[in-house]
Design a protein around this motif. Structure first.
Motif, PDB file in Angstrom:
ATOM      1  N   PRO A 199     -13.569  -4.699  44.159  1.00  0.00           N
ATOM      2  CA  PRO A 199     -13.891  -4.145  45.488  1.00  0.00           C
ATOM      3  C   PRO A 199     -14.046  -2.636  45.423  1.00  0.00           C
ATOM      4  O   PRO A 199     -13.550  -1.988  44.496  1.00  0.00           O
ATOM      5  CB  PRO A 199     -12.675  -4.548  46.325  1.00  0.00           C
ATOM      6  CG  PRO A 199     -11.559  -4.590  45.337  1.00  0.00           C
ATOM      7  CD  PRO A 199     -12.152  -5.075  44.048  1.00  0.00           C
ATOM      8  N   LEU A 203     -12.289  -0.058  50.530  1.00  0.00           N
ATOM      9  CA  LEU A 203     -12.471  -1.354  51.193  1.00  0.00           C
ATOM     10  C   LEU A 203     -11.648  -1.447  52.478  1.00  0.00           C
ATOM     11  O   LEU A 203     -12.146  -1.887  53.517  1.00  0.00           O
ATOM     12  CB  LEU A 203     -12.096  -2.493  50.240  1.00  0.00           C
ATOM     13  CG  LEU A 203     -12.188  -3.909  50.823  1.00  0.00           C
ATOM     14  CD1 LEU A 203     -13.628  -4.235  51.217  1.00  0.00           C
ATOM     15  CD2 LEU A 203     -11.656  -4.942  49.834  1.00  0.00           C
ATOM     16  N   ARG A 242     -18.759 -10.116  55.973  1.00  0.00           N
ATOM     17  CA  ARG A 242     -17.736 -10.823  55.200  1.00  0.00           C
ATOM     18  C   ARG A 242     -17.661 -12.270  55.658  1.00  0.00           C
ATOM     19  O   ARG A 242     -17.539 -12.543  56.856  1.00  0.00           O
ATOM     20  CB  ARG A 242     -16.368 -10.166  55.369  1.00  0.00           C
ATOM     21  CG  ARG A 242     -15.283 -10.810  54.481  1.00  0.00           C
ATOM     22  CD  ARG A 242     -13.972 -10.056  54.552  1.00  0.00           C
ATOM     23  NE  ARG A 242     -13.317 -10.240  55.850  1.00  0.00           N
ATOM     24  CZ  ARG A 242     -12.255  -9.549  56.243  1.00  0.00           C
ATOM     25  NH1 ARG A 242     -11.752  -8.608  55.464  1.00  0.00           N
ATOM     26  NH2 ARG A 242     -11.715  -9.783  57.422  1.00  0.00           N
ATOM     27  N   TYR A 344     -17.945  -9.370  45.355  1.00  0.00           N
ATOM     28  CA  TYR A 344     -18.437  -8.323  46.234  1.00  0.00           C
ATOM     29  C   TYR A 344     -19.881  -7.996  45.859  1.00  0.00           C
ATOM     30  O   TYR A 344     -20.208  -7.855  44.681  1.00  0.00           O
ATOM     31  CB  TYR A 344     -17.557  -7.070  46.133  1.00  0.00           C
ATOM     32  CG  TYR A 344     -16.104  -7.352  46.456  1.00  0.00           C
ATOM     33  CD1 TYR A 344     -15.636  -7.252  47.765  1.00  0.00           C
ATOM     34  CD2 TYR A 344     -15.208  -7.750  45.474  1.00  0.00           C
ATOM     35  CE1 TYR A 344     -14.319  -7.524  48.077  1.00  0.00           C
ATOM     36  CE2 TYR A 344     -13.884  -8.030  45.769  1.00  0.00           C
ATOM     37  CZ  TYR A 344     -13.442  -7.915  47.075  1.00  0.00           C
ATOM     38  OH  TYR A 344     -12.131  -8.207  47.382  1.00  0.00           O
ATOM     39  N   LEU A 352     -21.299  -1.306  49.540  1.00  0.00           N
ATOM     40  CA  LEU A 352     -20.880  -2.684  49.777  1.00  0.00           C
ATOM     41  C   LEU A 352     -21.675  -3.296  50.929  1.00  0.00           C
ATOM     42  O   LEU A 352     -21.820  -2.680  51.986  1.00  0.00           O
ATOM     43  CB  LEU A 352     -19.389  -2.720  50.101  1.00  0.00           C
ATOM     44  CG  LEU A 352     -18.789  -4.102  50.375  1.00  0.00           C
ATOM     45  CD1 LEU A 352     -18.844  -4.981  49.130  1.00  0.00           C
ATOM     46  CD2 LEU A 352     -17.347  -3.974  50.858  1.00  0.00           C
ATOM     47  N   ILE A 355     -19.251  -9.649  51.386  1.00  0.00           N
ATOM     48  CA  ILE A 355     -17.992 -10.051  50.753  1.00  0.00           C
ATOM     49  C   ILE A 355     -17.860 -11.569  50.852  1.00  0.00           C
ATOM     50  O   ILE A 355     -17.948 -12.126  51.948  1.00  0.00           O
ATOM     51  CB  ILE A 355     -16.780  -9.384  51.426  1.00  0.00           C
ATOM     52  CG1 ILE A 355     -16.928  -7.864  51.429  1.00  0.00           C
ATOM     53  CG2 ILE A 355     -15.489  -9.791  50.725  1.00  0.00           C
ATOM     54  CD1 ILE A 355     -15.848  -7.164  52.242  1.00  0.00           C
TER      55      ILE A 355
END
Length: 455
Positions: A199, A203, A242, A344, A352, A355
């Motif tokens: 990650p 995060l 996510r 990830y 990012l 997720i």
């Protein structure tokens, strides 16, 4: 959206037989058109024995159609017998492994294709060539070739059905399916630099903010999450998405399935969030049953259920259970080194985007063996085979996995009924726990933990 539609179609039982049926239809039309338009040219190019008269062609094609219909009936009856055995002897979850097996569907497809070709060719013969006494029809020869191919497939199908009811081969196939899923996921993750198991450092800062929640439009099991498409969408919209649920989880209309954060908190959404939510949900496949294609946990569940049926009082086949548990150990040992727990997804700017947190190895270990531990708590062979499986998992695994395996053995042996043990049983299990302790680096602790004394 196209990928989702294709996935739904491919999962239908009728997909492969339909392809064969459509192919047979085009073949029949092509043969009749070729025969009708270029019959004389074909007569000059091909040997005479390729051609038959109208009456003989009609007899041949009628016989082939009737024979293939009988083959379809026999094959369908065989399939029902095998499915009944799968449901009663192995597990209801394993029925789709035979029913949706490519060999089974191809055989049915070939039979249906042969039947359709024969019937359609008969229809066209009746419309275009009736009354011609010349031996200039070669569609019957094609029908004979199709019939021979169908006969070969019929023999192969009987062989396939006979092998499918052998429990050891079924267990091997179930194991290979899970290994194939693990290998494909690992290969894809390793080949894509944007997919990582680490990650970002910030995060918690990114995800501790208030999130927008997305719920599904229907209930069912998650069969597929198009992660790369969601990563691309998140990159385009400057979002972090996510997945709150995993493949194989059951969700309802009230379940939060995705959480969404803006990558830049002060910015506004590039589109209306309702439209973004709909785009996100198009990259999710939900159905009323679990799919074996991408669901690692489901594959392990089927292996576990086969072992549970084997140790049930009605079947009482501990050797099958032992073999199945050993295969579970091999599968889990492969998963242990694949490092699939957290994934990830980053964009080209190393930001990012998506997720997807998969099930932890400890949870997978527990869900695989907790029922076997409960229902086999008075069977020494089951306890011994689970310890053997834990040794298999520990071999070649990183130390973190070895520690989890060692602590999990406490749970397995703690739930075993010590009252049923005789002295030889104690020696047998002591040897197993010693091997596990040596493999996990806890050799000094094995006597202190396992509360069984040697005579």
């Amino acid at each position: 959206m196209k990928l989702k539609i294709l996935h739904n179609i491919e999962n239908k039982i009728y997909f492969i037989p339909s392809l064969y049926a459509i192919s047979a239809t085009f073949l029949s039309i092509a043969v009749i058109l070729l025969e009708h338009s270029y019959g004389r040219v074909l007569a000059d190019l091909l040997p005479a024995y390729f051609f038959t008269s109208y009456d003989l062609s009609k007899t041949i094609l009628s016989t082939i159609a009737g024979s293939l219909f009988a083959m379809i009936t026999v094959s369908f009856s065989t399939i029902m017998v095998v499915l009944t055995m799968y449901s009663s002897q192995f597990s209801p979850r394993t029925m789709q492994d035979f029913l949706k097996n490519k060999i089974t569907l191809k055989v049915l497809g070939v039979f249906i294709a042969g039947f359709i070709y024969s019937i359609l060719t008969l229809l066209f013969l009746n419309d275009t060539l009736q009354g011609t006494g010349d031996a200039n029809i070669f569609s019957a020869m094609i029908g004979v070739i199709v019939a021979i191919v169908c006969l070969g497939y019929f023999v192969y199908f009987i062989h396939h059905a006979a092998n499918s009811v052998q429990v050891n081969l079924l267990i091997e196939n179930l194991k290979d399916e899970v290994i194939e899923i693990v290998d494909s996921i690992e290969a894809r993750n390793n080949s894509n630099d944007q997919i990582r198991n680490d990650p970002p450092a910030n995060l918690n800062t990114l995800t501790n903010r208030e999130a927008y929640q997305i719920k599904p439009q229907k209930s069912g099991y998650i069969q597929k999450i198009y992660d790369l498409e969601l990563t691309k969408l998140a990159d385009e919209q400057d979002l972090i998405i996510r997945a709150e649920k995993m493949i194989g989880d059951y969700v309802t209309e009230n379940t939060v399935i995705f959480k969404v954060w803006q990558l830049y908190p002060a910015a506004e959404f590039k589109e209306d969030f309702t439209d973004i939510s709909e785009k996100i949900l198009t990259n999710l496949v939900i159905n009323n049953e679990r799919s074996k294609k991408n669901d690692i946990e489901f594959g392990l569940l089927k292996l576990t259920e086969v072992a549970l049926r084997a140790i049930s009082p009605g079947i009482n086949d501990p050797n099958t259970a032992i073999f199945c548990i050993n295969q579970l150990g091999w599968v889990l040992s492969r998963i242990a080194v694949a490092n699939l727990e957290n994934t990830y997804y980053y964009n080209d700017k190393d930001e990012l985007c998506f997720i997807l947190e998969d099930i932890s190895f400890w949870d997978l270990l527990y869900k695989t063996f907790y029922q076997l531990s409960h229902y086999g708590n008075q069977d020494v062979s089951v306890a011994g085979s689970i310890l053997d499986a834990l040794v298999i998992i520990a071999e070649g695994s990183p130390q973190s996995v070895k520690e989890q395996v060692w602590h999990f053995s406490h749970y397995i042996l703690g739930g075993f009924s010590k009252e049923v043990l005789e002295q030889e049983d104690k020696k047998f299990l002591n040897h197993k726990i010693y091997r596990l302790a040596r493999e996990t680096g806890h050799k000094k602790e094995k006597e202190n933990y396992y509360q069984v004394e040697n005579s």
